[in-house]
Design an enzyme around this catalytic site. Sequence first.
Site, PDB file in Angstrom:
ATOM      1  N   CYS A  22       0.904  -1.339  -0.003  1.00  0.00           N
ATOM      2  CA  CYS A  22      -0.046  -0.014  -0.204  1.00  0.00           C
ATOM      3  C   CYS A  22       0.876   1.170  -0.321  1.00  0.00           C
ATOM      4  O   CYS A  22       0.510   2.183  -0.316  1.00  0.00           O
ATOM      5  CB  CYS A  22      -0.993   0.106   1.166  1.00  0.00           C
ATOM      6  SG  CYS A  22      -0.176   0.018   2.733  1.00  0.00           S
ATOM      7  N   CYS A  50      28.104  11.111  10.492  1.00  0.00           N
ATOM      8  CA  CYS A  50      28.231  10.853   8.874  1.00  0.00           C
ATOM      9  C   CYS A  50      28.603   9.758   8.485  1.00  0.00           C
ATOM     10  O   CYS A  50      29.448   9.197   8.377  1.00  0.00           O
ATOM     11  CB  CYS A  50      29.228  12.180   8.497  1.00  0.00           C
ATOM     12  SG  CYS A  50      29.340  12.367   6.725  1.00  0.00           S
ATOM     13  N   HIS A 100      -1.225   1.385   7.341  1.00  0.00           N
ATOM     14  CA  HIS A 100      -1.701   1.247   6.164  1.00  0.00           C
ATOM     15  C   HIS A 100      -1.547   2.540   5.654  1.00  0.00           C
ATOM     16  O   HIS A 100      -1.870   3.654   6.186  1.00  0.00           O
ATOM     17  CB  HIS A 100      -3.146   0.646   6.236  1.00  0.00           C
ATOM     18  CG  HIS A 100      -3.879   0.590   4.921  1.00  0.00           C
ATOM     19  ND1 HIS A 100      -3.296  -0.200   3.973  1.00  0.00           N
ATOM     20  CD2 HIS A 100      -4.963   1.210   4.260  1.00  0.00           C
ATOM     21  CE1 HIS A 100      -3.993  -0.393   2.881  1.00  0.00           C
ATOM     22  NE2 HIS A 100      -5.153   0.624   3.060  1.00  0.00           N
TER      23      HIS A 100
END
Length: 336
Positions: free
Chosen positions: A48, A226, A297
């Site tokens: 989704c 980093c 979702h």
Amino acid sequence: MEIPVTVSKFASICTMGANASTLEKEIGPEQFPVNEHYFGLINFGNTCYCNSVLQALYFCCPFREKVLVCESQPRTKESLLTCLADLFHSIATQKKKVGVIPPKKFITRLRKENELFDNILQQDVHEFLNYLLNTIADILQEERKQEKQNGRLPNGNIDNENNNSTPDPTWVHEIFQETLTNETRYLTCETISNLSVDLEQNTSITHCLRGFGNTETLCGEYKYYCEECRSKQEAHKRMKRFKYMDQFHRYTKLSYRVVFPLELCLFNTSGYATNPDRMYDLVAVVVHCGSSPKRGHYIAIVESHDFWLLFDDDIVEKIVAQNSESGYILSYQSQD
């Protein structure tokens, strides 16, 4: 919760969804846009996150038009761009106006190209959106590079420029060039890490954008790691991405009430007086339902021809536009 803000100038088998005839009736034959198609996308196991972003991008008309042009151009190598173009073309050329399409070819290619998405776990839509747009831009720039090396531009003209020059902006840059992201600039190596807009409780997206240019120096115990230098460095930071909750030992969704308008004035935060404020219209919202970006979702709410549609995987419904407290990505299109 956190809302990344995207600013835009903006051969599959078809099966009919159960709500297809209902949607056509809701829109009405006289109001149904000419040459427009509204197709849901089948979920292949927690995809989704992909379906919602694809719907938002499909209804970004400048982006759709460029992708469809790519579909008509011959390419010998399959890529995310060719698979996206095939999907968009399949939707745009359907005989029926509404229905459902399985984006299987695109999902297969996505999982093949990036192991991050090669599973059935829920993924973050913002990470997927960034990856997709960056990948398409890289593909286009590589094609441009190859054309320059061959001494010929797409229009057939001979190229006499230096092949080692900085890559030219692509149409992805032109459409999304004003995408707002927060950044962490590492002060030693100058590497920039892009983040997204942080939100405050009981506020508005306009208020959050006003503070977009604020910079905070991270030093001492707050140094950032980093990836380029593989060490912690002092850095300039603009906003945070997620809220880390000590009691849960993880980043979690902030269920803050943040008002975002259908019409947005994007104030000049660059510091350059020559950059005017600009007006934008809300054209799409990707909504997250759940407790964290990796769970729950995703659905998409898009504006098309002056009405709003909800895309929930294979389900497509006409809805009344309303503010959503669970908006995760907002897509605004410049009025000019």
